[in-house]
Design an enzyme around this catalytic site. Structure first.
Site, PDB file in Angstrom:
ATOM      1  CD1 TRP A   1      42.827  12.255 -17.077  1.00  0.00           C
ATOM      2  CD2 TRP A   1      43.090  10.382 -18.610  1.00  0.00           C
ATOM      3  NE1 TRP A   1      42.243  11.144 -16.621  1.00  0.00           N
ATOM      4  CE2 TRP A   1      42.306  10.112 -17.403  1.00  0.00           C
ATOM      5  CE3 TRP A   1      43.181   9.445 -19.650  1.00  0.00           C
ATOM      6  CZ2 TRP A   1      41.679   8.928 -17.343  1.00  0.00           C
ATOM      7  CZ3 TRP A   1      42.631   8.176 -19.517  1.00  0.00           C
ATOM      8  CH2 TRP A   1      42.014   7.998 -18.325  1.00  0.00           C
TER       9      TRP A   1
ATOM     10  CG  ASP B   1      41.100  15.597 -22.599  1.00  0.00           C
ATOM     11  OD1 ASP B   1      39.867  15.868 -22.234  1.00  0.00           O
ATOM     12  OD2 ASP B   1      41.740  14.727 -22.377  1.00  0.00           O
TER      13      ASP B   1
ATOM     14  CE  LYS C   1      36.304  11.722 -16.302  1.00  0.00           C
ATOM     15  NZ  LYS C   1      37.328  11.463 -17.325  1.00  0.00           N
TER      16      LYS C   1
HETATM   17  C1  LIG Z   1      38.152  10.887 -18.066  1.00  0.00           C
HETATM   18  C2  LIG Z   1      39.247  11.457 -18.820  1.00  0.00           C
HETATM   19  C3  LIG Z   1      39.815  11.011 -20.092  1.00  0.00           C
HETATM   20  C4  LIG Z   1      39.572   9.448 -20.511  1.00  0.00           C
HETATM   21  O1  LIG Z   1      38.226   9.457 -20.947  1.00  0.00           O
HETATM   22  P1  LIG Z   1      37.583   8.166 -21.677  1.00  0.00           P
HETATM   23  O2  LIG Z   1      36.464   8.751 -22.105  1.00  0.00           O
HETATM   24  O3  LIG Z   1      37.633   7.191 -20.547  1.00  0.00           O
HETATM   25  O4  LIG Z   1      38.609   7.591 -22.557  1.00  0.00           O
HETATM   26  C5  LIG Z   1      40.520  11.709 -20.845  1.00  0.00           C
HETATM   27  N1  LIG Z   1      40.917  12.979 -20.364  1.00  0.00           N
HETATM   28  C6  LIG Z   1      40.741  13.467 -19.056  1.00  0.00           C
HETATM   29  C7  LIG Z   1      40.966  14.942 -18.891  1.00  0.00           C
HETATM   30  C8  LIG Z   1      39.686  12.844 -18.490  1.00  0.00           C
HETATM   31  O5  LIG Z   1      39.435  13.175 -17.150  1.00  0.00           O
END
Ligand SMILES: *Cc1c(COP(=O)(O)O)cnc(C)c1O
Length: 361
Positions: free
Chosen positions: A100, A167, A191
């Site tokens: 990511w 993030d 999540k």
């Molecule tokens: C799941 C995830 C993403 C991607 O998220 P989307 O909403 O599918 O674009 C980005 N960063 C992290 C840390 C993630 O766990």
């Protein structure tokens, strides 16, 4: 319904209470006689939900007044380019702790120079790099606090000499966060805070409007933050239903005692599972011990026991374990034990690992 234990990495388990009120709201939202999928987002009842959702975020994370809290579409992946579009003037620094993070680096390069200050790609992202220096000639430093695929996590709010951008897709609301240490925090809801379809952005307002480039209206964070609370995140049609389920999920977090209570439970669940992985001769963990994630627990068969992998997968499935297959880039197993994952599910997985050990003595 069959008794199962949901360890999916995202979308994933949600609080039962949030699901129940979502079902009711689909039938009848706020005593309007029509369901939430059918209401106008300009309905007063909906404006109240929007304002309350922002309020719950502020309350649970203690977000200061000078930060905007907005809800967008597009997922965290869209933020990979919206962040640099809004904040990158000439150069940014990134910590590359997983796929990511690497994707975020790639998108930032469309907007300026990017320095990757450290990377753990050399060891399949199984640790968090330490001892790196954050450059001071950059507009911001970007980190991924929890690496969903590899099961590593930055456990503290780090000190940064430049604007810190995080993030937090997969560990938001799992522990208390000192928001003041960050210029911006973002993530997909799916999540820890809701279903797929809504993205949260928390950004200090004085950081906005400083870049020279023109920004498309929808990409500019200032478009979505208005003085009038009831119009925030309402420039265009917001993802009404995902925001409603997020509202219900955050209400549940609050009722459980807030992020402090979540943190306590999460530590308890993670400790139980990591202790079993370390004790059980059939399994080993894949992440460096000091960097082990409280959210995603990654493990593989112990050396010499690799041939048992498929058998354990089938054995666990038989006992109701769902979603424990590791990401294809790591292999083995991954149990995601987010806020809404009950202790009983972790206990059931541990029991299943112990039973499997007995079979293979
Ligand atoms: C799941 C995830 C993403 C991607 O998220 P989307 O909403 O599918 O674009 C980005 N960063 C992290 C840390 C993630 O766990």
């Amino acid at each position: 319904m069959k008794k199962v234990h949901n360890f999916n990495a995202g979308p994933c388990v949600l609080p039962k209470e949030a699901i129940e009120s979502a079902i009711e709201a689909i039938r009848d939202f706020d005593n309007t006689g029509i369901g939430i999928l059918e209401i106008s987002h300009r309905t007063p009842g909906w404006e109240r939900i929007m304002a309350e959702t922002e309020q719950l975020w502020r309350e649970l994370l203690n977000i200061p007044e000078d930060y905007a809290v907005i809800f967008l579409g597009g997922g965290a992946s869209t933020q990979f380019f919206e962040v640099p579009a809004n904040l990158l003037k000439t150069k940014a620094a990134y910590l590359q702790t997983g796929v990511w993070a690497k994707k975020a680096v790639k998108e930032a390069k469309f907007y300026g120079e990017v320095e990757v200050v450290a990377s753990s790609e050399d060891k399949t992202y199984s640790y968090i790099p330490k001892g790196y220096t954050i450059p001071t000639d950059v507009d911001y430093f970007h980190i991924t606090t929890n690496n969903t695929i590899y099961g590593t996590e930055i456990h503290e709010d780090i000190d940064s000499p430049v604007t810190l951008v995080a993030d937090m897709s997969s560990d938001i609301m799992s522990r208390p966060v000192d928001v003041k240490k960050y210029g911006m925090i973002y993530g997909g809801a799916q999540k820890n805070v809701g279903p797929a379809g809504v993205t949260f952005v928390i950004v200090r307002r004085d950081l906005l409007g400083k870049v020279d480039r023109p920004i498309q209206t929808m990409v500019d964070y200032r478009t979505h933050y208005t003085d009038e609370a009831k119009n925030r995140s309402m420039f265009n049609t917001p993802p009404v239903f995902p925001i409603f389920v997020m509202h219900e999920t955050l209400k549940w977090v609050k009722e459980q005692g807030g992020v402090e209570a979540m943190y306590k439970r999460n530590k308890e669940k993670a400790e139980l599972l990591y202790n079993e992985i370390d004790r059980n001769p059939l399994f080993v963990g894949t992440a460096a011990k000091e960097d082990r994630s409280l959210m995603n627990v990654c493990f593989v068969m112990a050396p010499g026991k690799e041939a048992l992998q498929d058998e354990f997968m089938a054995f666990a499935k038989e006992r109701g374990m769902i979603g424990i297959k590791g990401h294809r880039s790591v292999g083995g197993f991954r149990a995601s034990i987010y806020n809404a994952c009950p202790l009983e599910s972790v206990q059931a997985l541990v029991a299943c690992m112990q039973e499997f050990e007995q079979l293979h003595k």
